[in-house]
Design a protein around this motif. Structure first.
Motif, mmCIF file in Angstrom:
data_model
loop_
_atom_site.group_PDB
_atom_site.id
_atom_site.type_symbol
_atom_site.label_atom_id
_atom_site.label_comp_id
_atom_site.label_asym_id
_atom_site.label_seq_id
_atom_site.Cartn_x
_atom_site.Cartn_y
_atom_site.Cartn_z
ATOM 1 N N SER A 117 28.086 -31.873 33.505
ATOM 2 C CA SER A 117 27.436 -32.858 34.359
ATOM 3 C C SER A 117 26.095 -32.373 34.895
ATOM 4 N N GLY A 118 25.852 -31.071 34.843
ATOM 5 C CA GLY A 118 24.599 -30.525 35.350
ATOM 6 C C GLY A 118 24.798 -29.119 35.875
ATOM 7 N N LEU A 159 26.816 -23.916 34.926
ATOM 8 C CA LEU A 159 26.948 -25.308 34.512
ATOM 9 C C LEU A 159 28.264 -25.885 35.007
ATOM 10 N N SER A 188 22.415 -33.714 27.725
ATOM 11 C CA SER A 188 23.541 -34.607 28.000
ATOM 12 C C SER A 188 24.707 -34.255 27.092
#
Length: 296
Positions: free
Chosen positions: A237-238, A247, A283
């Motif tokens: 997700s980021g 991450l 992504s």
């Protein structure tokens, strides 16, 4: 799990293949591999080395002290508690039971590749890495052990960093399986025995495999068509806001992936034609069939 252990390669090899530097004693590569009960499908899920992890309580290998559960990067579990802690960490994060594991350092990786006569990789674009000095022109290349190490280690080819490296590692795994079959390595008792010893490692460490079991598994996998293999990377997700540089997994999407593995279900439809973007985007990468990763 692929570790960055490099003590067993020579100074000459370190210079030639730009494999020097200080090892972090961690897992540079983690792949969760599921073989279906019917042995007709293989699912490979790569776990980025910088993934945020909750490392379980354990005895620290370096200090001998008991450590409570704490946050860290998933690749650091190995440095704190060896392969056993790495396995426990992966099990805790995925909810998937790990029955067996393989662990390769630089030496065993290079020697395994050389034992099968090299591995052929292909690329539609030039691949240059400023750190490993990988330099491949577009096209097909038969790589020996040292060059293969450069290929799977390179993470500065473009801005995709570890996601690009993961994509190349998945392509390499598929190509290596195909090489074992094409060269009839398992039909040669001497080469087969050497490969088995390299993959399983020391008999003093129980990885859940005997040499014969890993060779039988390699034979079974070699007979599977590439379309019966599927590859993905755990959805992220980021970046974490609590652990710098790590991450965060997308828990909802990742949960679906690991639930499918636990229930022995495929990750994607057999007739899927999805392809990875090259270079990959940050992504969540697509899940693809193995035949989309083969050289054309």
């Amino acid at each position: 799990m692929g570790t960055d252990g490099r003590d067993t390669i020579t100074r000459k090899e370190k210079r030639k293949f730009y494999a020097g530097g200080v090892a972090c004693n961690c897992t540079d590569t983690l792949m969760l591999v599921h073989l279906s009960e019917k042995r007709d499908r293989v699912s490979v899920v790569s776990l980025p080395r910088d993934s945020y992890a909750d490392i379980p309580a354990h005895r620290d290998e370096a200090t001998g002290q008991e450590r409570a559960a704490h946050p860290g990067k998933i690749n650091g579990a190995y440095a704190e508690g060896g392969p056993a802690l790495s396995v426990r960490t992966v099990e805790a994060m995925t909810g998937v039971r790990v029955d067996r594991y393989l662990q390769l350092d630089f030496r065993r990786f290079m020697d395994s590749v050389d034992t099968v006569g090299g591995v052929r990789v292909c690329t539609p674009r030039a691949l240059k890495d400023k750190t490993t000095k990988l330099d491949l022109a577009p096209g097909s290349h038969l790589l020996g052990g040292g060059q293969s190490l450069q290929y799977v280690r390179s993470r500065h080819v473009d801005t995709s960093a570890d996601f690009g490296r993961i994509q190349r590692q998945q392509r390499f795994l598929l190509a290596a399986l195909r090489r074992v079959t094409k060269e009839n390595v398992l039909a040669d008792p001497v080469r087969a025995a050497r490969l088995g010893r390299l993959l399983v490692g020391s008999a003093r460490v129980d990885r859940g495999f005997s040499t014969q079991q890993i060779l039988t598994l390699a034979s079974d996998l070699g007979r599977l068509p590439a379309s019966s293999m599927e590859f993905t990377t755990v959805p992220v997700s980021g970046f974490s806001t609590t652990l710098n540089g790590s991450l965060e997994w997308d828990r909802a999407k990742a949960g679906k992936v690991f639930k499918a593995l636990s229930q022995d279900r495929p990750l994607t439809a057999r007739n899927s034609t999805a392809r990875l973007s090259d270079p990959p985007r940050f992504s969540s990468p697509a899940t693809v069939r193995g035949d989309t990763l083969e050289c054309r």
